[in-house]
Each structure stands twice: as structure tokens, then as C-alpha cells.
Design a protein around this motif. Structure first.
Motif, short mmCIF file in Angstrom:
data_model
loop_
_atom_site.label_atom_id
_atom_site.label_comp_id
_atom_site.label_asym_id
_atom_site.label_seq_id
_atom_site.Cartn_x
_atom_site.Cartn_y
_atom_site.Cartn_z
N THR A 1 14.86 -2.26 4.79
CA THR A 1 14.51 -3.59 5.26
C THR A 1 16.21 -4.54 6.35
O THR A 1 15.12 -4.88 7.32
CB THR A 1 13.20 -4.28 5.47
OG1 THR A 1 13.88 -4.29 3.20
CG2 THR A 1 11.82 -3.55 5.12
N SER B 1 9.26 1.03 3.26
CA SER B 1 8.90 0.82 1.86
C SER B 1 7.40 1.75 1.51
O SER B 1 6.26 2.12 1.88
CB SER B 1 8.74 -0.98 1.07
OG SER B 1 9.35 -1.65 1.74
N PRO C 1 7.89 -4.31 8.40
CA PRO C 1 7.68 -5.29 9.07
C PRO C 1 6.65 -5.85 9.65
O PRO C 1 6.88 -5.70 10.94
CB PRO C 1 9.13 -5.58 7.74
CG PRO C 1 9.38 -4.58 7.94
CD PRO C 1 9.69 -3.59 7.77
N THR D 1 11.93 4.20 1.80
CA THR D 1 13.19 3.88 2.04
C THR D 1 13.58 3.96 0.37
O THR D 1 12.79 3.92 -1.16
CB THR D 1 13.24 2.01 1.46
OG1 THR D 1 12.45 1.43 2.69
CG2 THR D 1 13.99 1.00 1.22
N TYR E 1 3.85 -6.90 -4.05
CA TYR E 1 4.04 -5.42 -3.27
C TYR E 1 3.26 -4.48 -3.98
O TYR E 1 3.19 -4.04 -5.59
CB TYR E 1 5.33 -5.53 -3.58
CG TYR E 1 6.16 -4.26 -3.07
CD1 TYR E 1 6.21 -3.48 -2.03
CD2 TYR E 1 6.18 -3.06 -4.29
CE1 TYR E 1 6.49 -2.79 -1.50
CE2 TYR E 1 6.18 -2.15 -3.80
CZ TYR E 1 6.78 -1.33 -2.09
OH TYR E 1 7.11 -0.25 -1.82
N GLN F 1 6.34 -8.96 3.08
CA GLN F 1 6.98 -7.84 3.61
C GLN F 1 8.16 -8.94 4.39
O GLN F 1 9.06 -8.48 4.70
CB GLN F 1 6.33 -7.25 4.98
CG GLN F 1 5.31 -6.18 4.30
CD GLN F 1 5.00 -4.94 5.89
OE1 GLN F 1 4.75 -5.36 6.42
NE2 GLN F 1 5.62 -3.49 5.63
N GLN G 1 10.67 -9.04 1.55
CA GLN G 1 11.59 -7.79 2.01
C GLN G 1 12.83 -8.06 3.33
O GLN G 1 13.04 -7.18 3.81
CB GLN G 1 10.56 -6.70 2.41
CG GLN G 1 9.66 -6.08 1.30
CD GLN G 1 8.66 -4.86 1.55
OE1 GLN G 1 8.83 -3.92 2.14
NE2 GLN G 1 8.17 -5.31 1.65
#
Length: 336
Positions: free
Chosen positions: A80, A99, A106, A123, A278, A312, A316
Motif C-alpha cells: 500500500t 493485504s 485501499p 502483500t 484489521y 485501510q 495502511q
């Protein structure tokens, strides 16, 4: 009440809207995006001279010098932070990782910009075949996440890895800008960020919220689930510092991230608590903690100053567009 910038307004100011040619009235600069992303030479009419190709350049990555083509537009982002850099600089990558516990890229970016990006795996574990299929001119990643796959990646395209993906995000942005031949755009983005942080800090002071202590928590699905807090060296810690806000003592430290034991939840108290999840809230422990006596006893919770935020974006979205959007949300939470 002072003006509260919306997410759309911030994205517009940064030239983040697909097909935009971006903002002159607010920022005084132009960043090409979306359909206007290609700066490469176009086919010349028959009999006309062809514009010379942009010469290649050498950048110093974590792995050493890497020769990259001039003005690459077919870019793969392996995280990201790299995605934020490319998009902020007006290039929509041809491929990107996502992710592991997220269903997509995102979503602080407009769906119209994300639609054309191919998913090349998770990722930290990109699929080389999917990366190759995008026919990239350059691959952006980090040694911390992608170092073990560097040799395989560099056989596909020149691969530029920063050392880490998080704390030195401003330095990483400059490396990405040099790789993409977008130093002029990068300088404009940095200048605008400086203006934004200055304006935001003043607005926050004007509404009497200057110096407020901001606590940030992230509930992470895993085995076992954990609560993470973030110090001054983290991305989110640096953004909070840039608008001159304080931190609770447990987070006012020169570290990136650290685990917070559930029985020490009182150390997370502050004037404002912002938390994200998350993964699944049940498996991440969010649901249990938010119903616990320890959580309900926190001063910020009792004062109704504890709010969920988008994982996100806040944890992220490591980059200048993510940072600008976070600052806009901080103003909203603080009444600015």
C-alpha cells in the motif's frame, strides 16, 4: 464553524481524481492522473520524426544501484505505500498486491481509479506469474517484505525496494518519485502537504484543541489476536506530530509499533482514542475489548471521544494522500 475538508475535496486537491488534470486554484500545480497518466512518447504521423525515448536512470535502492527506464508508466506496487506513492504521483499501477485480510485495494481511492489495477497476489507474497502478466516496466516494493523474492522479481522487471515500508515514508516517497521520473510532481506534493499541516494545526488551535493527546489503537486478527499501539516513529505517529498534536505517555516513545496487553488498556487513555480493526472484529478481539469494563472505564470512552476509523486509510495508507486524508479526519474529530 471552521471549514472541515471532505475526503473528496482532499483527493481533488492532490490531483487524485481519475482523469483529472488537477488543481491550479488550490495548489498552483498540475498532477496528471487516470487517463492522462502516460507521459511516454506517442506514435508520430507517417514521415514525422519519432520523439526520442526518455533516457534510463539509476536509483539507489536498498539492494544497491538499479537502472530503471525513463518515465515508466507500467508499474507494479507490492504494498500500500508503493500504491499510494504511484497514485499520488499520477500513475495508476497496472498491478498491485492486496493485504491478506482485505478483499480489495485501499478504498480511500476512488473505485474508478482502482478498477484498472490487476491483483497480483497478497502483500508479502506476490505471485510472479501474475506480476509478469502485467508486463511491468518497473516494480516497487520493500526489502522488509519482498527481499526474499528480489531475484525472481528483478528477472521480470527492474525492481526498486526501499528498506522498510512504514516509518521512513517520506524518504520512500522520494525514492519512488525518482524511480518514476516524477520529482517535479513530488516536490509539489510535499509543498502542499506542508501547507496543509500548517493550516490544520492552526485550525485545531483555533477551536481550542491544540496539544490534545491522541491515542491510536489497531485490533489485529491473528493467533492470538492482539492490540497494537503506535509510537512517534510510526507513519501515523509522524502524521499526528506534523499537526502538532500530543500522544499519551505509552505512545510518546521513539518506536514504531508495539503490542498492548489487554490488562494494560488503561495506558491507552487520552483526550481522543481512534481505533481500527484489521480482519474480523470478533477474531481480532475488537468486539470483546469494546464490551469490557476496562474499555468502558477509559476517560475518552466515558466522554464519548473514542471513534472507529478506516484501517485501510489510517494504518495502511502510508503515503502523502493517505496522510492528507487522515489530517482532514483529525480536524473533524477535534471539531476543526
Amino acid at each position: 464553524m471552521p471549514h472541515q475538508p471532505t475526503r473528496r475535496a482532499v483527493l481533488a486537491t492532490l490531483g487524485g481524481l481519475a482523469g483529472g488534470t488537477a488543481l491550479t486554484a488550490c495548489t498552483g500545480y498540475t498532477v496528471r492522473t487516470g487517463a492522462a497518466q502516460s507521459d511516454g512518447p506517442t506514435a508520430a504521423p507517417s514521415g514525422s520524426p519519432v520523439a526520442p525515448a526518455t533516457p534510463s536512470t539509476t536509483v539507489t535502492a536498498a539492494t544497491g544501484p538499479v537502472v530503471v527506464p525513463g518515465g515508466p508508466i507500467r508499474v507494479v506496487a507490492l504494498g500500500t505505500p508503493e500504491l499510494d506513492s504511484a497514485m499520488t504521483l499520477g500513475i495508476t499501477p497496472v498491478g498491485a498486491t492486496r493485504s491478506p485480510l482485505d478483499h480489495g485495494f485501499p478504498d480511500y481511492w476512488p473505485a474508478s481509479r482502482l478498477a484498472g489495477i490487476a491483483d497480483v497476489g497478497e502483500t508479502g507474497a506476490p505471485d510472479p506469474a501474475l506480476v509478469r502478466a502485467t508486463e511491468p516496466q518497473v516494480v516497487l516494493g520493500s526489502q522488509a517484505r519482498d527481499g526474499a523474492r528480489y531475484e525472481a522479481l528483478r528477472r521480470i522487471a527492474p525492481t526498486v525496494l526501499s528498506r522498510t515500508a512504514g516509518p521512513p515514508w517520506k524518504d520512500n516517497f522520494q525514492l519512488h518519485a525518482q524511480t518514476l521520473g516524477r520529482q517535479e510532481q513530488a516536490a509539489a506534493v510535499v509543498r502542499e502537504y506542508g501547507r496543509h499541516t500548517t493550516r490544520a494545526a492552526q485550525v485545531i488551535r483555533d477551536v481550542g484543541a491544540g496539544g490534545r493527546r491522541i491515542s491510536v489503537l489497531r485490533f489485529v486478527e491473528g493467533t492470538p489476536p492482539g492490540i497494537r499501539t503506535y509510537g512517534r516513529q510510526s507513519f501515523i505517529g509522524s502524521v499526528i506530530a506534523d499537526v502538532q498534536l500530543g500522544r499519551p505517555d505509552a505512545q510518546n516513545i521513539d518506536q514504531d509499533e508495539l503490542e498492548l496487553p489487554a490488562d494494560q488498556l488503561a495506558r491507552a487513555d487520552a483526550d481522543l482514542i481512534l481505533y481500527a480493526t484489521y480482519g474480523d472484529p470478533g477474531r481480532a478481539g475488537t468486539t470483546a475489548v469494546l464490551q469490557s469494563p476496562a474499555w468502558l472505564a477509559l476517560g475518552a470512552v466515558k466522554a464519548h471521544r473514542a471513534f472507529p476509523v478506516d484501517d485501510q486509510l489510517w494504518f495502511q495508507g502510508v503515503g502523502y494522500t493517505g496522510a492528507n486524508l487522515i489530517i482532514a479526519e483529525l480536524q473533524r474529530f477535534l471539531g476543526g
